[in-house]
Design a protein around this motif. Structure first.
Motif, PDB file in Angstrom:
ATOM      1  N   ASP A   2       4.457  -4.767  -1.564  1.00 33.00           N
ATOM      2  CA  ASP A   2       4.233  -3.906  -2.734  1.00 33.00           C
ATOM      3  C   ASP A   2       5.205  -4.246  -3.853  1.00 33.00           C
ATOM      4  O   ASP A   2       4.843  -4.197  -5.034  1.00 33.00           O
ATOM      5  CB  ASP A   2       4.392  -2.438  -2.344  1.00 33.00           C
ATOM      6  N   GLN A  40       6.038   1.834  -9.572  1.00 33.79           N
ATOM      7  CA  GLN A  40       5.647   1.027  -8.422  1.00 33.79           C
ATOM      8  C   GLN A  40       6.855   0.297  -7.845  1.00 33.79           C
ATOM      9  O   GLN A  40       6.995   0.182  -6.635  1.00 33.79           O
ATOM     10  CB  GLN A  40       4.552   0.029  -8.822  1.00 33.79           C
ATOM     11  N   ALA A  65       8.173   0.905  -4.032  1.00 37.25           N
ATOM     12  CA  ALA A  65       8.193  -0.237  -3.119  1.00 37.25           C
ATOM     13  C   ALA A  65       9.606  -0.525  -2.624  1.00 37.25           C
ATOM     14  O   ALA A  65       9.810  -0.871  -1.454  1.00 37.25           O
ATOM     15  CB  ALA A  65       7.615  -1.471  -3.812  1.00 37.25           C
ATOM     16  N   ARG A 116       1.101   3.585  -6.126  1.00 34.70           N
ATOM     17  CA  ARG A 116       1.006   2.186  -5.683  1.00 34.70           C
ATOM     18  C   ARG A 116      -0.238   1.507  -6.254  1.00 34.70           C
ATOM     19  O   ARG A 116      -0.177   0.365  -6.736  1.00 34.70           O
ATOM     20  CB  ARG A 116       0.975   2.119  -4.157  1.00 34.70           C
ATOM     21  N   SER A 152       2.792   4.986   1.680  1.00 39.37           N
ATOM     22  CA  SER A 152       1.782   4.770   0.639  1.00 39.37           C
ATOM     23  C   SER A 152       0.626   3.907   1.127  1.00 39.37           C
ATOM     24  O   SER A 152      -0.172   3.441   0.315  1.00 39.37           O
ATOM     25  CB  SER A 152       2.426   4.116  -0.591  1.00 39.37           C
TER      26      SER A 152
END
Length: 421
Positions: free
Chosen positions: A126, A135, A139, A209, A360
């Motif tokens: 990710d 994001q 991640a 995500r 996620s």
């Protein structure tokens, strides 16, 4: 394992290109190209030569077993960033039996060698794909091991509860303190509560995500395509006075103050003039229903009540052409009201994102759901069944971090990685 190599930097011309070699014997392979490198984790300026002479001047490092990303002996060749040099060095490595790595093979070796667990690898994937700040932050939490640490804490609760239950089974004929069963249920309640918090926050994390979707809907000629173009600051949709011009869904993905948001330009909602337009309108309704938010756009502020959901926005369009009504309004011609509209959309999504979980991915939430369901026990259940429930919950946690059942997911996960990772 085979000796593998790959370019760890993006292909093409640049200041520096890095070739990474991994596997036992990597140092020996590199020293046949550049000469001796006595100490690990030290940089050496070396000349790479073949039978024809000098190939390049490089900065070279090597890492011993257990000191590298993969856990295997690893070498990095920092070359000048010319594709011809990378190709030549690649040929030289291939001549020594070093093969080109597959996508994600370096990270797969890190997993096999216990350097990363499955949840950390998903977070790394990710992170490599992150487009926005939100994001990146999400991640990084997973790739840095936050979920793994949570899983270890949850495991300790199960171990303590399991030990107490096993004691009550093994010593049932002896004087077992009355508070033991109560402590077991307290531990399982804590386990259940913490897992439920992550499960409840999964939807928000998943949207961070993958990105939020905003459907722009309304009657024909409401200015939907013009609004999309204004947000994009370029022409991405055809604008026409002819009703029914937009028939397929046009998507625009932007970074909205750190959140990934896709805007959907949809067909005008009306009684279709032909079969093709009817298909477009039906697609528009289906996609709008599944979006995270809908902008009901029209010059009069009219909304389609059949598609209205909480947090939806009624927005007056073409405010430059007529009287402005109270509420949100926008002119796609002048841009007036656009910033206020985008700020309102961001406010809605930032509230939804506030309680985002660490998990996620579907795989992760499924493992936690199984673990939570396993400990739905009661005081009137036999101790043996409670002990088995705790064991089943522990198995689900093992599945979360990839200690068991990882083979089912590895190919899917690593297929999205680049070759140099």
């Amino acid at each position: 394992m085979d000796l593998i190599y790959a370019e760890a930097t993006p292909p093409g011309r640049g200041g520096v290109s890095i070739i990474r070699i991994s596997g036992n014997g990597s140092r020996a392979v590199a020293e046949r190209l550049v000469g001796p490198m006595p100490e690990a984790r030290h940089a050496y300026l070396r000349m790479i030569q073949d039978d024809s002479g000098l190939v390049d001047q490089a900065l070279v490092l090597w890492f011993a077993n257990e000191q590298s990303f993969t856990g295997d002996e690893t070498v990095e060749l920092h070359l000048h960033g010319a594709p011809v040099i990378v190709r030549r060095v690649g040929h030289m490595l291939a001549e020594q039996g070093v093969r080109l790595a597959e996508a994600g093979e370096f990270t797969r070796r890190a997993f096999i060698n216990g350097r990363m667990d499955l949840s950390e690898i998903e977070g790394l994937g990710d992170l490599l794909a992150a487009e926005t700040e939100s994001q990146r932050r999400l991640a990084l939490r997973t790739s840095s091991g936050e979920l793994s640490r949570m899983a270890e804490k949850w495991r300790s609760l199960l171990i303590r509860a399991g030990a107490l239950v096993e004691s009550s089974v093994d010593f049932a004929d002896e004087d077992v303190p009355d508070e033991v069963p109560a402590e077991v249920f307290d531990l399982l309640d804590q386990f259940h509560t913490e897992l439920q918090k992550q499960i409840s926050g999964y939807a928000a994390a998943e949207r961070i995500r993958n990105g939020f979707e905003v459907a722009i809907i309304g009657p024909p000629n409401a200015g939907k395509s013009s609004l999309l173009n204004r947000i994009a600051r370029r022409d991405v949709a055809i604008v026409s006075d002819i009703a029914g011009t937009t028939r397929d869904i046009i998507e625009l993905r932007i970074d909205l103050k750190g959140l990934a948001v896709s805007f959907l330009d949809t067909a005008g909602l009306r009684t279709a003039g032909d079969s093709l337009e009817e298909i477009g309108i039906e697609r528009a309704r289906q996609r709008a229903s599944g979006a995270d938010l809908r902008i009901h756009l029209s010059p009069t502020g009219v909304i389609d009540t059949s598609l209205w959901q909480p947090d939806d926005l009624a927005v007056q369009s073409k405010t430059d052409q007529g009287p402005f009504r109270p509420g949100l309004g926008v002119s796609s011609l002048t841009g007036e009201g656009l910033e206020e509209l985008l700020e309102t959309i961001y406010s809605v999504f930032s509230v939804r994102s506030a309680n985002a979980a660490v998990i996620s991915h579907d795989r992760q939430v499924n493992a936690l759901t199984e673990a939570k369901s396993a400990v739905n026990v009661s005081a009137d259940m036999p101790a043996e069944l409670i002990a088995e429930s705790i064991r089943q919950a522990a198995v689900s946690l093992d599945r979360l971090v990839g200690k068991i059942g990882a083979e089912d997911y590895l190919d899917v996960i690593f297929s999205s990685f680049c070759i140099g990772k």
